[in-house]
Design an enzyme around this catalytic site. Structure first.
Site, PDB file in Angstrom:
ATOM      1  N   LYS A  34      36.260  23.134  53.416  1.00  0.00           N
ATOM      2  CA  LYS A  34      37.450  23.334  52.576  1.00  0.00           C
ATOM      3  C   LYS A  34      37.589  24.828  52.241  1.00  0.00           C
ATOM      4  O   LYS A  34      36.658  25.600  52.483  1.00  0.00           O
ATOM      5  CB  LYS A  34      37.333  22.475  51.320  1.00  0.00           C
ATOM      6  CG  LYS A  34      36.098  22.732  50.503  1.00  0.00           C
ATOM      7  CD  LYS A  34      35.750  21.539  49.618  1.00  0.00           C
ATOM      8  CE  LYS A  34      34.716  21.974  48.597  1.00  0.00           C
ATOM      9  NZ  LYS A  34      34.062  20.826  47.947  1.00  0.00           N
ATOM     10  N   ARG A 129      35.184  13.098  37.805  1.00  0.00           N
ATOM     11  CA  ARG A 129      36.298  13.884  38.338  1.00  0.00           C
ATOM     12  C   ARG A 129      37.099  12.927  39.200  1.00  0.00           C
ATOM     13  O   ARG A 129      38.048  12.332  38.730  1.00  0.00           O
ATOM     14  CB  ARG A 129      35.753  15.099  39.111  1.00  0.00           C
ATOM     15  CG  ARG A 129      36.810  16.132  39.424  1.00  0.00           C
ATOM     16  CD  ARG A 129      36.231  17.334  40.151  1.00  0.00           C
ATOM     17  NE  ARG A 129      35.549  16.981  41.398  1.00  0.00           N
ATOM     18  CZ  ARG A 129      34.994  17.859  42.211  1.00  0.00           C
ATOM     19  NH1 ARG A 129      35.012  19.150  41.918  1.00  0.00           N
ATOM     20  NH2 ARG A 129      34.416  17.473  43.326  1.00  0.00           N
ATOM     21  N   TYR A 254      39.302  53.444  35.268  1.00  0.00           N
ATOM     22  CA  TYR A 254      40.164  52.877  34.231  1.00  0.00           C
ATOM     23  C   TYR A 254      39.371  52.620  32.968  1.00  0.00           C
ATOM     24  O   TYR A 254      38.224  52.161  33.019  1.00  0.00           O
ATOM     25  CB  TYR A 254      40.769  51.554  34.712  1.00  0.00           C
ATOM     26  CG  TYR A 254      41.875  51.753  35.724  1.00  0.00           C
ATOM     27  CD1 TYR A 254      43.025  52.477  35.397  1.00  0.00           C
ATOM     28  CD2 TYR A 254      41.772  51.212  37.001  1.00  0.00           C
ATOM     29  CE1 TYR A 254      44.042  52.656  36.322  1.00  0.00           C
ATOM     30  CE2 TYR A 254      42.782  51.384  37.928  1.00  0.00           C
ATOM     31  CZ  TYR A 254      43.914  52.106  37.582  1.00  0.00           C
ATOM     32  OH  TYR A 254      44.913  52.282  38.495  1.00  0.00           O
ATOM     33  N   MET A 302      41.894  47.948  42.023  1.00  0.00           N
ATOM     34  CA  MET A 302      42.488  47.086  43.052  1.00  0.00           C
ATOM     35  C   MET A 302      42.015  47.441  44.456  1.00  0.00           C
ATOM     36  O   MET A 302      41.728  46.565  45.277  1.00  0.00           O
ATOM     37  CB  MET A 302      44.017  47.161  42.981  1.00  0.00           C
ATOM     38  CG  MET A 302      44.717  46.129  43.852  1.00  0.00           C
ATOM     39  SD  MET A 302      46.505  46.244  43.790  1.00  0.00           S
ATOM     40  CE  MET A 302      46.846  45.711  42.120  1.00  0.00           C
TER      41      MET A 302
END
Ligand SMILES: *Cc1c(COP(=O)(O)O)cnc(C)c1O
Length: 359
Positions: A34, A129, A254, A302
């Protein structure tokens, strides 16, 4: 060309499958692919794992991709049909559906296609679940057996919540509950995920459903895949694009979170959260430069990451930097980012160049 690159080690995938077979001798292996093969590339992984007995996918679209790629093994769609129209597509592609909810049972009952669909009855043994409550399993099994649209051989499966903690009694409780709910019912059993393969041999059943282990990743806290004989199937790398000589007191990136404690060299690597390198990776998270660790300093941005080069006076622009994989387990990087290895390999983005390596 973008410097960020994910190298997929096809030989490691094959070797890891062999290792799963060694740990669960005589059992069939459903390779769980998956999320695009845990981020490694669905078709590529299926090709490398052609020795698997079957594949497990999250949705029909992945089954379509596998059949289009020529995969002929059994394919199980782990969440099953999402709407009645899925049934004909499943039959067309010979996909197998997990049945976990009464709504799916009603769709099946209302379906009069004569081609019998293979299904797996999912039992909720404590994960809470997906799955039918244990008390309902016999009734649901009997109902499925009498539907002409359903193949006579019905698989029985459950999923563990905490099997990576090898002494958690919850898993034994789940195993016992599943056995009690399914005893005497015909059908193949599938209980174990990778951690079940490693730690719960009593739960190996007829099929094991291995995901992470095949990619060389451990979910066991504080342990890495290599501790269990697995090899990483992905190495994420990029290059140094700048080396800056900074002065004591200079602050980096940053929010200026990291301050140089002395005059020092800081390297800039062309990778960031836009590539799937986690923004949550704290200062101190290791990368590998020339085979030796160098710590991330300051915020991940980023497109770029800054690293401390004090232990790397020989570093040059263009040098390869490994973010995780061979030589640096993804589990270690994940721990520094407050997550697990699966999250990182699944999160590699489309702008990263993927290449394959035979070894
Ligand atoms: C993802 C998944 C697996 C594989 O789990 P790993 O921990 O990666 O081995 C097995 N079974 C089901 C139902 C899953 O969703």
């Amino acid at each position: 060309m973008r410097a960020s690159c994910a190298t997929i080690h096809l030989g490691a995938l094959r070797e890891n499958l062999r290792r799963v077979r060694e740990l669960a001798p005589g059992r069939k292996v459903m390779a769980i692919v998956k999320a695009d093969g845990y981020g490694h590339g669905l078709e590529r992984v299926a090709r490398a794992l052609e020795g698997a007995d079957g594949f497990g996918v999250a949705c029909i679209a992945d089954g379509q991709r596998l059949r289009a790629a020529g995969v002929s093994q059994r394919i199980v769609v782990l969440s099953g049909i999402d709407e009645p129209a899925d049934l004909s597509e499943m039959r067309r592609l010979n996909l197998e559906s997990v049945i976990h909810h009464p709504t799916q049972l009603e769709w099946l009952a209302a379906d009069h296609d004569p081609r019998p669909l293979r299904v797996w009855l999912k039992v909720d043994s404590g994960m809470h679940r997906l799955g039918f409550a244990q008390a309902r399993v016999r009734e649901v099994h009997a109902r499925l057996r009498e539907l002409p649209s359903v193949h006579r051989d019905i698989g029985l499966m459950t999923h563990f919540a905490n099997s990576d903690v090898f002494d958690d009694p919850l898993t034994m409780h789940q195993i016992d509950g599943f056995e009690a709910a399914t005893s005497g019912l015909a059908g193949e059993r599938a209980l174990a995920n990778s951690a079940g393969v490693l730690g719960w041999p009593e739960a190996h059943g007829d099929w094991v459903r291995a995901g992470g282990a095949l990619y060389g990743i451990s979910v066991v806290e504080g342990r890495v895949g290599a501790d269990f004989g697995f090899r990483p199937a992905m190495t994420l790398s990029s290059r140094l694009v700048a080396i800056n000589q900074l002065a004591r007191g200079d602050r980096i990136g940053y929010a200026a979170t990291w301050e140089c404690p002395e005059d020092m060299a800081v390297g800039v690597v062309a990778i960031g959260y836009g590539d799937g390198y986690p923004r949550s990776a704290a200062s101190g998270t290791p990368v590998l430069l020339d085979g030796r660790p160098a710590p991330v300093v300051g915020r991940v941005s980023m497109d770029l990451v800054t690293i401390d080069l004090r232990a790397h006076p020989q570093a040059r622009i263009g040098d390869t930097v490994v973010l995780w994989g061979r030589g640096l387990p993804v589990e270690e990087v994940a721990a520094c980012a407050g997550t697990i290895g699966y999250d990182l390999t699944c999160g590699v983005t489309r702008r990263v160049r993927f290449t394959e390596e035979a070894a």
